[in-house]
Design a protein around this motif. Structure first.
Motif, PDB file in Angstrom:
ATOM      1  N   TYR A 421     -21.232   6.146   9.301  1.00 23.46           N
ATOM      2  CA  TYR A 421     -19.865   6.428   8.867  1.00 23.46           C
ATOM      3  C   TYR A 421     -19.257   5.444   7.875  1.00 23.46           C
ATOM      4  CZ  TYR A 421     -19.800   9.647  12.861  1.00 23.46           C
ATOM      5  OH  TYR A 421     -20.090  10.664  13.748  1.00 23.46           O
ATOM      6  N   LEU A 422     -19.780   4.231   7.785  1.00 22.29           N
ATOM      7  CA  LEU A 422     -19.068   3.187   7.030  1.00 22.29           C
ATOM      8  C   LEU A 422     -19.805   2.778   5.766  1.00 22.29           C
ATOM      9  CD1 LEU A 422     -17.847   0.915   9.982  1.00 22.29           C
ATOM     10  CD2 LEU A 422     -16.701   2.863   8.913  1.00 22.29           C
ATOM     11  N   ASN A 423     -20.133   3.757   4.935  1.00 23.50           N
ATOM     12  CA  ASN A 423     -20.834   3.482   3.688  1.00 23.50           C
ATOM     13  C   ASN A 423     -19.892   3.588   2.495  1.00 23.50           C
ATOM     14  OD1 ASN A 423     -23.642   3.269   4.766  1.00 23.50           O
ATOM     15  ND2 ASN A 423     -23.192   5.359   5.430  1.00 23.50           N
ATOM     16  N   PRO A 424     -20.175   2.841   1.410  1.00 22.88           N
ATOM     17  CA  PRO A 424     -19.280   2.847   0.241  1.00 22.88           C
ATOM     18  C   PRO A 424     -19.046   4.236  -0.340  1.00 22.88           C
ATOM     19  CG  PRO A 424     -20.817   1.012   0.100  1.00 22.88           C
ATOM     20  CD  PRO A 424     -21.256   1.853   1.268  1.00 22.88           C
ATOM     21  N   ASN A 425     -20.023   5.138  -0.204  1.00 24.00           N
ATOM     22  CA  ASN A 425     -19.870   6.480  -0.779  1.00 24.00           C
ATOM     23  C   ASN A 425     -19.085   7.431   0.144  1.00 24.00           C
ATOM     24  OD1 ASN A 425     -22.026   6.585   1.119  1.00 24.00           O
ATOM     25  ND2 ASN A 425     -22.715   8.506   0.208  1.00 24.00           N
ATOM     26  N   GLN A 426     -18.547   6.911   1.253  1.00 20.95           N
ATOM     27  CA  GLN A 426     -17.844   7.755   2.217  1.00 20.95           C
ATOM     28  C   GLN A 426     -16.376   7.374   2.367  1.00 20.95           C
ATOM     29  OE1 GLN A 426     -20.818   6.759   5.334  1.00 20.95           O
ATOM     30  NE2 GLN A 426     -20.937   8.974   5.701  1.00 20.95           N
ATOM     31  N   ARG A 427     -15.789   6.793   1.347  1.00 25.04           N
ATOM     32  CA  ARG A 427     -14.459   6.245   1.558  1.00 25.04           C
ATOM     33  C   ARG A 427     -13.508   6.488   0.398  1.00 25.04           C
ATOM     34  NH1 ARG A 427     -16.417   0.001   0.987  1.00 25.04           N
ATOM     35  NH2 ARG A 427     -16.603  -0.044  -1.300  1.00 25.04           N
ATOM     36  N   LEU A 428     -12.244   6.315   0.741  1.00 29.92           N
ATOM     37  CA  LEU A 428     -11.155   6.266  -0.222  1.00 29.92           C
ATOM     38  C   LEU A 428     -10.829   4.805  -0.491  1.00 29.92           C
ATOM     39  CD1 LEU A 428      -8.423   7.193  -1.665  1.00 29.92           C
ATOM     40  CD2 LEU A 428      -7.424   7.061   0.631  1.00 29.92           C
ATOM     41  N   ILE A 429     -10.680   4.449  -1.767  1.00 31.16           N
ATOM     42  CA  ILE A 429     -10.130   3.153  -2.146  1.00 31.16           C
ATOM     43  C   ILE A 429      -8.750   3.414  -2.736  1.00 31.16           C
ATOM     44  CG2 ILE A 429     -10.315   1.146  -3.661  1.00 31.16           C
ATOM     45  CD1 ILE A 429     -12.362   1.075  -1.473  1.00 31.16           C
ATOM     46  N   LEU A 430      -7.723   2.962  -2.028  1.00 33.03           N
ATOM     47  CA  LEU A 430      -6.350   3.175  -2.464  1.00 33.03           C
ATOM     48  C   LEU A 430      -5.762   1.868  -2.983  1.00 33.03           C
ATOM     49  CD1 LEU A 430      -3.685   4.890  -2.562  1.00 33.03           C
ATOM     50  CD2 LEU A 430      -3.279   4.124  -0.206  1.00 33.03           C
ATOM     51  N   ASP A 431      -5.345   1.895  -4.228  1.00 34.97           N
ATOM     52  CA  ASP A 431      -4.628   0.747  -4.791  1.00 34.97           C
ATOM     53  C   ASP A 431      -3.148   0.962  -4.519  1.00 34.97           C
ATOM     54  OD1 ASP A 431      -6.701  -0.835  -5.917  1.00 34.97           O
ATOM     55  OD2 ASP A 431      -6.943   0.659  -7.489  1.00 34.97           O
ATOM     56  N   TYR A 432      -2.625   0.181  -3.600  1.00 35.03           N
ATOM     57  CA  TYR A 432      -1.224   0.295  -3.190  1.00 35.03           C
ATOM     58  C   TYR A 432      -0.477  -0.814  -3.915  1.00 35.03           C
ATOM     59  CZ  TYR A 432       2.502   1.563   0.096  1.00 35.03           C
ATOM     60  OH  TYR A 432       3.671   2.026   0.668  1.00 35.03           O
ATOM     61  N   VAL A 433       0.217  -0.463  -4.992  1.00 36.19           N
ATOM     62  CA  VAL A 433       0.701  -1.475  -5.926  1.00 36.19           C
ATOM     63  C   VAL A 433       2.221  -1.436  -6.071  1.00 36.19           C
ATOM     64  CG1 VAL A 433      -1.458  -1.463  -7.215  1.00 36.19           C
ATOM     65  CG2 VAL A 433       0.389   0.108  -7.884  1.00 36.19           C
ATOM     66  N   PRO A 434       2.794  -2.549  -6.571  1.00 37.70           N
ATOM     67  CA  PRO A 434       4.246  -2.578  -6.807  1.00 37.70           C
ATOM     68  C   PRO A 434       4.642  -1.599  -7.908  1.00 37.70           C
ATOM     69  CG  PRO A 434       3.316  -4.793  -6.769  1.00 37.70           C
ATOM     70  CD  PRO A 434       2.166  -3.841  -6.826  1.00 37.70           C
ATOM     71  N   SER A 435       5.871  -1.132  -7.799  1.00 37.32           N
ATOM     72  CA  SER A 435       6.423  -0.259  -8.819  1.00 37.32           C
ATOM     73  C   SER A 435       7.590  -0.951  -9.480  1.00 37.32           C
ATOM     74  CB  SER A 435       6.890   1.056  -8.184  1.00 37.32           C
ATOM     75  OG  SER A 435       7.645   1.821  -9.104  1.00 37.32           O
ATOM     76  N   THR A 436       7.829  -0.601 -10.732  1.00 37.53           N
ATOM     77  CA  THR A 436       8.968  -1.179 -11.433  1.00 37.53           C
ATOM     78  C   THR A 436      10.252  -0.422 -11.114  1.00 37.53           C
ATOM     79  OG1 THR A 436       8.472   0.249 -13.340  1.00 37.53           O
ATOM     80  CG2 THR A 436       7.563  -2.000 -13.351  1.00 37.53           C
ATOM     81  N   GLU A 437      10.104   0.724 -10.440  1.00 33.36           N
ATOM     82  CA  GLU A 437      11.281   1.494 -10.062  1.00 33.36           C
ATOM     83  C   GLU A 437      11.969   0.844  -8.870  1.00 33.36           C
ATOM     84  OE1 GLU A 437      10.109   5.443  -9.207  1.00 33.36           O
ATOM     85  OE2 GLU A 437       9.127   5.759 -11.139  1.00 33.36           O
ATOM     86  N   LYS A 438      13.254   1.080  -8.737  1.00 35.70           N
ATOM     87  CA  LYS A 438      14.006   0.538  -7.609  1.00 35.70           C
ATOM     88  C   LYS A 438      13.728   1.342  -6.361  1.00 35.70           C
ATOM     89  CE  LYS A 438      17.861  -1.337 -10.303  1.00 35.70           C
ATOM     90  NZ  LYS A 438      19.339  -1.322 -10.501  1.00 35.70           N
ATOM     91  N   ALA A 439      13.872   0.668  -5.224  1.00 36.77           N
ATOM     92  CA  ALA A 439      13.698   1.345  -3.946  1.00 36.77           C
ATOM     93  C   ALA A 439      14.720   2.462  -3.813  1.00 36.77           C
ATOM     94  CB  ALA A 439      13.853   0.352  -2.778  1.00 36.77           C
ATOM     95  N   GLN A 440      14.306   3.525  -3.091  1.00 34.40           N
ATOM     96  CA  GLN A 440      15.190   4.660  -2.871  1.00 34.40           C
ATOM     97  C   GLN A 440      16.312   4.282  -1.910  1.00 34.40           C
ATOM     98  OE1 GLN A 440      13.067   8.233  -1.771  1.00 34.40           O
ATOM     99  NE2 GLN A 440      11.223   7.492  -2.781  1.00 34.40           N
ATOM    100  N   ASN A 441      17.433   4.928  -2.086  1.00 39.93           N
ATOM    101  CA  ASN A 441      18.564   4.711  -1.183  1.00 39.93           C
ATOM    102  C   ASN A 441      18.579   5.734  -0.064  1.00 39.93           C
ATOM    103  OD1 ASN A 441      19.671   2.542  -2.691  1.00 39.93           O
ATOM    104  ND2 ASN A 441      20.518   4.005  -4.190  1.00 39.93           N
TER     105      ASN A 441
END
Length: 441
Positions: A421-441
């Motif tokens: 189950y834990l092979n490189p070809n079996q996964r999602l790589i998610l880049d969770y990065v900062p945004s220049t937009e302001k946080a939602q209200n």
């Protein structure tokens, strides 16, 4: 000889703890299909009354997501015999507490009362099931409550949408692809009739399990259960849909911009099998070995020794149909997400290639022994576990025996399941990065 004596002593101690933690219960089913589980514990004058419904986010219309979580709130609005705003007052004025929670797979309601208020707890849950008032006033009230919850827990919370983004990318066909809190636009668009139909379909006795745990008189409890729940009409049987995901055979990438963060996060996610499978339990051990706490392999290597990350960890989400093993890390400059991914892959490869040490294996066993004991250390935990093992696993006896499954897992199995189950070809790589937009209200 000394090691043998120590091993024998440990085995005897474990046997004593396991025996002392055995949860006795009685179960039966009412004519309307409501399954009942009773657990008598005379050690304290407290009782838990709880109902778990087999409805969660995965049972929703893709165009009306968030309904199950919405009902977690809505069914506290009141009933034909409990006026709007009186539910919580009634519980607290009688010395009790209560709450509810929703997952992708089920919804759970419970009250904790002094044992002399058991009848009250049973009546209130029967009222919720038989006489809920679902009107436009309640829907509008809870719509605002849910929106505020989403703002606080997700939209304005650093890394608050991490799991939502992973799910959205990991699942194509299965309803696990959306979060239990759902879409606010869907809730806004829903009609009162749609909410009423959802209640009529899922919040029925033959789609639920009632658990009563604590200091109870079994005979009297059965009489009250029959009195308050026995007259509720059986609903149309719920037919569960089956959703199949094709295996992930090629690594894929996604990006999410979070306006609430300044430090990017690496996320790697592997899809895993149903929590009911043996492989899922082996993956639990692998997850603990690699990333559970500061003594885990990944934390010691990447954070402590190489100082490549501020944090490294994992969330092992085991669910009824599929699971996810989600690794995350906060890179520390000059290290990058790619550098951390390489270190993670090296540690996983070791597990896939070599047997973990006997010392580490025993540490894992000790960890799960401790978790097993803690899971049933209080009435609330016992009540929820009894409901969960019946409804989601189909075997209540696992509340006492699941630890034996973990003890039967071998080091060889750990190696083979990691390969599977834990092979490189079996996964999602998610880049969770900062945004220049302001946080939602």
């Amino acid at each position: 000889m000394k090691k043998s004596i120590m091993a024998l002593s440990a085995a005897l101690l474990l046997g004593g703890v396991a025996s002392a933690q055995k949860v006795a219960f009685e179960e039966y089913t009412l004519d309307n299909g409501l399954h009942v589980i009773l657990h008598n514990d005379p050690s304290a004058p407290v009782v838990v009354t709880s109902v778990m419904y087999h409805v969660g986010a995965k049972d929703e219309n893709p165009e009306r997501t968030g309904f199950a979580h919405f009902f977690e709130h809505l069914l506290f609005e009141g009933t034909e015999n409990i006026k709007k705003g009186e539910w919580f007052k009634m519980v607290s004025s009688n010395g009790g507490t209560n709450n509810a929670n929703t997952s992708d797979d089920r919804t759970y309601y419970y009250e904790v009362f002094p044992s002399n208020n058991l009848e009250l707890g049973l009546w209130m849950e029967s009222e919720r099931m038989m006489h809920p008032v679902i009107n436009q006033i309640g829907v509008d009230t809870q719509n605002e409550v849910v929106k505020e919850e989403k703002r606080l827990r997700m939209d304005n919370q650093p890394y608050g949408n991490l799991i939502n983004e992973v799910k959205k990318n990991m699942f194509v066909n299965h309803p696990y692809r959306w979060s239990p809190i759902g879409s606010m636009a869907h809730l806004d668009a829903a009609t009162l009739e749609e909410f009423q139909a959802f209640n009529k379909k899922f919040y029925i006795p033959n789609n639920a399990v009632l658990v009563v745990a604590g200091q109870i008189d079994i005979v009297q409890t059965k009489e009250w259960i029959q009195k308050y729940f026995g007259t509720i009409k059986k609903g149309t049987p719920v037919t569960k849909q089956t959703f199949v995901e094709q295996p992930i055979t090629k690594s894929f990438n996604a990006t999410y911009q979070d306006p609430n963060i300044q430090i990017p996060m690496l996320v790697a996610s592997y899809r895993t099998p149903s929590m009911k499978t043996r492989d899922a339990r082996v993956l639990d051990l692998i997850s603990s070995y690699l990333s559970n706490g500061k003594s885990s392999k990944l934390y010691k290597k990447i954070v402590d020794e190489k100082k490549m990350a501020l944090e490294i960890g994992a969330v092992n989400l085991s669910q009824e149909d599929y699971g996810m093993y989600v690794l995350y890390g906060l890179p520390m400059a000059p290290s990058t997400s790619e550098d951390i991914t390489k270190e993670i892959d090296e540690e996983i490869l070791k597990v896939q290639t070599d047997l973990i040490s006997e010392k580490d294996f025993q540490k894992l066993q000790n960890t799960y022994d401790n978790q097993f004991v803690n899971a049933n250390s209080n009435l609330e935990g016992i009540a929820e576990n009894l409901a969960k093992y019946y409804m989601l696993y189909g075997d209540i006896n696992l509340i006492n025996s699941e630890i034996e499954l973990y003890h039967s897992i071998t080091r060889e199995e750990i190696r083979e399941v990691a390969k599977k189950y834990l092979n490189p070809n079996q996964r999602l790589i998610l880049d969770y990065v900062p945004s220049t937009e302001k946080a939602q209200n």
